[in-house]
Design a protein around this motif. Structure first.
Motif, PDB file in Angstrom:
ATOM      1  N   PHE A  96       0.816  -1.207   0.000  1.00 23.66           N
ATOM      2  CA  PHE A  96       0.000   0.000   0.000  1.00 23.66           C
ATOM      3  C   PHE A  96       0.851   1.260   0.000  1.00 23.66           C
ATOM      4  N   GLY A  97       1.947   1.250   0.747  1.00 21.24           N
ATOM      5  CA  GLY A  97       2.805   2.425   0.825  1.00 21.24           C
ATOM      6  C   GLY A  97       3.396   2.802  -0.519  1.00 21.24           C
ATOM      7  N   ARG A  98       3.788   1.805  -1.274  1.00 24.13           N
ATOM      8  CA  ARG A  98       4.376   2.062  -2.583  1.00 24.13           C
ATOM      9  C   ARG A  98       3.330   2.625  -3.544  1.00 24.13           C
ATOM     10  N   VAL A  99       2.125   2.080  -3.492  1.00 23.91           N
ATOM     11  CA  VAL A  99       1.055   2.567  -4.362  1.00 23.91           C
ATOM     12  C   VAL A  99       0.692   4.002  -3.992  1.00 23.91           C
ATOM     13  N   LEU A 100       0.631   4.284  -2.690  1.00 23.18           N
ATOM     14  CA  LEU A 100       0.321   5.640  -2.241  1.00 23.18           C
ATOM     15  C   LEU A 100       1.388   6.629  -2.694  1.00 23.18           C
ATOM     16  N   LEU A 101       2.657   6.257  -2.538  1.00 27.58           N
ATOM     17  CA  LEU A 101       3.752   7.121  -2.973  1.00 27.58           C
ATOM     18  C   LEU A 101       3.691   7.369  -4.473  1.00 27.58           C
ATOM     19  N   LEU A 102       3.423   6.332  -5.237  1.00 24.82           N
ATOM     20  CA  LEU A 102       3.322   6.478  -6.687  1.00 24.82           C
ATOM     21  C   LEU A 102       2.166   7.405  -7.063  1.00 24.82           C
ATOM     22  N   GLY A 103       1.051   7.298  -6.355  1.00 19.83           N
ATOM     23  CA  GLY A 103      -0.090   8.174  -6.619  1.00 19.83           C
ATOM     24  C   GLY A 103       0.214   9.623  -6.316  1.00 19.83           C
ATOM     25  N   VAL A 104       0.884   9.884  -5.193  1.00 13.70           N
ATOM     26  CA  VAL A 104       1.229  11.256  -4.822  1.00 13.70           C
ATOM     27  C   VAL A 104       2.197  11.860  -5.833  1.00 13.70           C
ATOM     28  N   VAL A 105       3.217  11.099  -6.210  1.00 15.15           N
ATOM     29  CA  VAL A 105       4.192  11.604  -7.186  1.00 15.15           C
ATOM     30  C   VAL A 105       3.516  11.855  -8.532  1.00 15.15           C
ATOM     31  N   GLY A 106       2.643  10.945  -8.956  1.00 18.21           N
ATOM     32  CA  GLY A 106       1.918  11.132 -10.215  1.00 18.21           C
ATOM     33  C   GLY A 106       1.033  12.359 -10.179  1.00 18.21           C
ATOM     34  N   GLY A 107       0.368  12.598  -9.045  1.00 15.54           N
ATOM     35  CA  GLY A 107      -0.482  13.773  -8.911  1.00 15.54           C
ATOM     36  C   GLY A 107       0.301  15.068  -8.982  1.00 15.54           C
ATOM     37  N   VAL A 108       1.457  15.095  -8.330  1.00 13.94           N
ATOM     38  CA  VAL A 108       2.296  16.296  -8.352  1.00 13.94           C
ATOM     39  C   VAL A 108       2.792  16.574  -9.763  1.00 13.94           C
ATOM     40  N   VAL A 109       3.183  15.527 -10.473  1.00 16.04           N
ATOM     41  CA  VAL A 109       3.655  15.707 -11.855  1.00 16.04           C
ATOM     42  C   VAL A 109       2.515  16.208 -12.733  1.00 16.04           C
ATOM     43  N   ALA A 110       1.316  15.640 -12.543  1.00 11.80           N
ATOM     44  CA  ALA A 110       0.175  16.069 -13.351  1.00 11.80           C
ATOM     45  C   ALA A 110      -0.160  17.536 -13.086  1.00 11.80           C
ATOM     46  N   LEU A 111      -0.101  17.965 -11.824  1.00 11.21           N
ATOM     47  CA  LEU A 111      -0.361  19.369 -11.508  1.00 11.21           C
ATOM     48  C   LEU A 111       0.700  20.288 -12.096  1.00 11.21           C
ATOM     49  N   ALA A 112       1.941  19.829 -12.109  1.00 10.61           N
ATOM     50  CA  ALA A 112       3.022  20.657 -12.629  1.00 10.61           C
ATOM     51  C   ALA A 112       2.916  20.820 -14.139  1.00 10.61           C
ATOM     52  N   VAL A 113       2.393  19.805 -14.830  1.00 10.88           N
ATOM     53  CA  VAL A 113       2.379  19.818 -16.285  1.00 10.88           C
ATOM     54  C   VAL A 113       1.112  20.485 -16.846  1.00 10.88           C
ATOM     55  N   SER A 114      -0.026  20.231 -16.232  1.00  5.64           N
ATOM     56  CA  SER A 114      -1.302  20.664 -16.808  1.00  5.64           C
ATOM     57  C   SER A 114      -1.812  21.942 -16.143  1.00  5.64           C
ATOM     58  N   GLU A 115      -1.929  23.013 -16.927  1.00  9.24           N
ATOM     59  CA  GLU A 115      -2.436  24.275 -16.406  1.00  9.24           C
ATOM     60  C   GLU A 115      -3.929  24.185 -16.113  1.00  9.24           C
ATOM     61  N   GLY A 116      -4.673  23.500 -16.955  1.00 10.34           N
ATOM     62  CA  GLY A 116      -6.112  23.345 -16.736  1.00 10.34           C
ATOM     63  C   GLY A 116      -6.402  22.591 -15.443  1.00 10.34           C
ATOM     64  N   LEU A 117      -5.631  21.560 -15.165  1.00  2.77           N
ATOM     65  CA  LEU A 117      -5.808  20.792 -13.928  1.00  2.77           C
ATOM     66  C   LEU A 117      -5.469  21.645 -12.712  1.00  2.77           C
ATOM     67  N   ARG A 118      -4.424  22.466 -12.817  1.00  2.00           N
ATOM     68  CA  ARG A 118      -4.074  23.368 -11.713  1.00  2.00           C
ATOM     69  C   ARG A 118      -5.222  24.316 -11.419  1.00  2.00           C
ATOM     70  N   LYS A 119      -5.837  24.892 -12.480  1.00  2.61           N
ATOM     71  CA  LYS A 119      -6.944  25.818 -12.281  1.00  2.61           C
ATOM     72  C   LYS A 119      -8.132  25.119 -11.619  1.00  2.61           C
ATOM     73  N   LYS A 120      -8.443  23.899 -12.041  1.00  2.00           N
ATOM     74  CA  LYS A 120      -9.553  23.155 -11.446  1.00  2.00           C
ATOM     75  C   LYS A 120      -9.301  22.879  -9.968  1.00  2.00           C
ATOM     76  N   VAL A 121      -8.069  22.493  -9.636  1.00  2.00           N
ATOM     77  CA  VAL A 121      -7.748  22.196  -8.231  1.00  2.00           C
ATOM     78  C   VAL A 121      -7.819  23.467  -7.404  1.00  2.00           C
ATOM     79  N   LEU A 122      -7.288  24.569  -7.896  1.00  2.00           N
ATOM     80  CA  LEU A 122      -7.349  25.831  -7.156  1.00  2.00           C
ATOM     81  C   LEU A 122      -8.786  26.315  -6.997  1.00  2.00           C
ATOM     82  N   ASP A 123      -9.613  26.147  -8.047  1.00  2.00           N
ATOM     83  CA  ASP A 123     -11.022  26.523  -7.940  1.00  2.00           C
ATOM     84  C   ASP A 123     -11.736  25.652  -6.915  1.00  2.00           C
TER      85      ASP A 123
END
Length: 151
Positions: A96-123
């Motif tokens: 579970f720890g490895r899956v959780l870490l992979l999810g967090v890292v993937g989420g951070v990368v997705a937020l860094a790359v996608s401007e539309g996703l950043r706006k949705k999260v901030l909204d």
């Protein structure tokens, strides 16, 4: 009498064989090498100390003696760490720890790359931005009446 000595020696060997520290010493080549190196450095340091000069003076002035003492201390430290260190267990892959870490890292990368996703999260976190036009409600200073004439 000889039979008692043989029996006592056998018991001592069995006790030593079951001791985890002795087993670690037998199995770990790096531990044995560290012990040998620290012994050799200590022997060299003792040889330099026993040449007839004042030991206190030699400790402060003899650079080779200081080097041998440092090597001895380092070797003893390495040997003690290796001796007390538990054997490494092989962990199972996944978890579970490895899956959780992979999810967090993937989420951070997705937020860094996608401007539309950043706006949705901030909204979602702070509410949608309201757009407005600024219009001044104050007029120019020449058209306002003076307050001193009312009295």
């Amino acid at each position: 009498m000889a039979n008692k000595k043989v029996k006592k020696a056998g018991q001592a060997a069995q006790s030593a064989r079951s001791n985890p520290y002795v087993q670690r010493l037998i199995d770990d080549e790096d531990l044995r090498q560290s012990i040998v190196q620290s012994f050799e450095s200590a022997r060299d340091a003792y040889g330099r100390l026993s040449n007839g000069k004042s030991p206190a003076k030699q400790l402060f002035e003899d650079k080779k003696l200081q080097k041998h003492i440092r090597e001895t201390a380092g070797g003893v430290r390495d040997a003690s760490v290796a001796l007390y260190e538990a054997p490494k267990k092989q962990k199972s892959g996944g978890g579970f720890g490895r899956v959780l870490l992979l999810g967090v890292v993937g989420g951070v990368v997705a937020l860094a790359v996608s401007e539309g996703l950043r706006k949705k999260v901030l909204d979602a976190l702070f509410g949608a931005e309201e757009e407005f036009e600024y219009t001044s409600t104050t007029s120019s200073p020449s058209s306002t009446p003076t307050a001193g004439t009312a009295a």
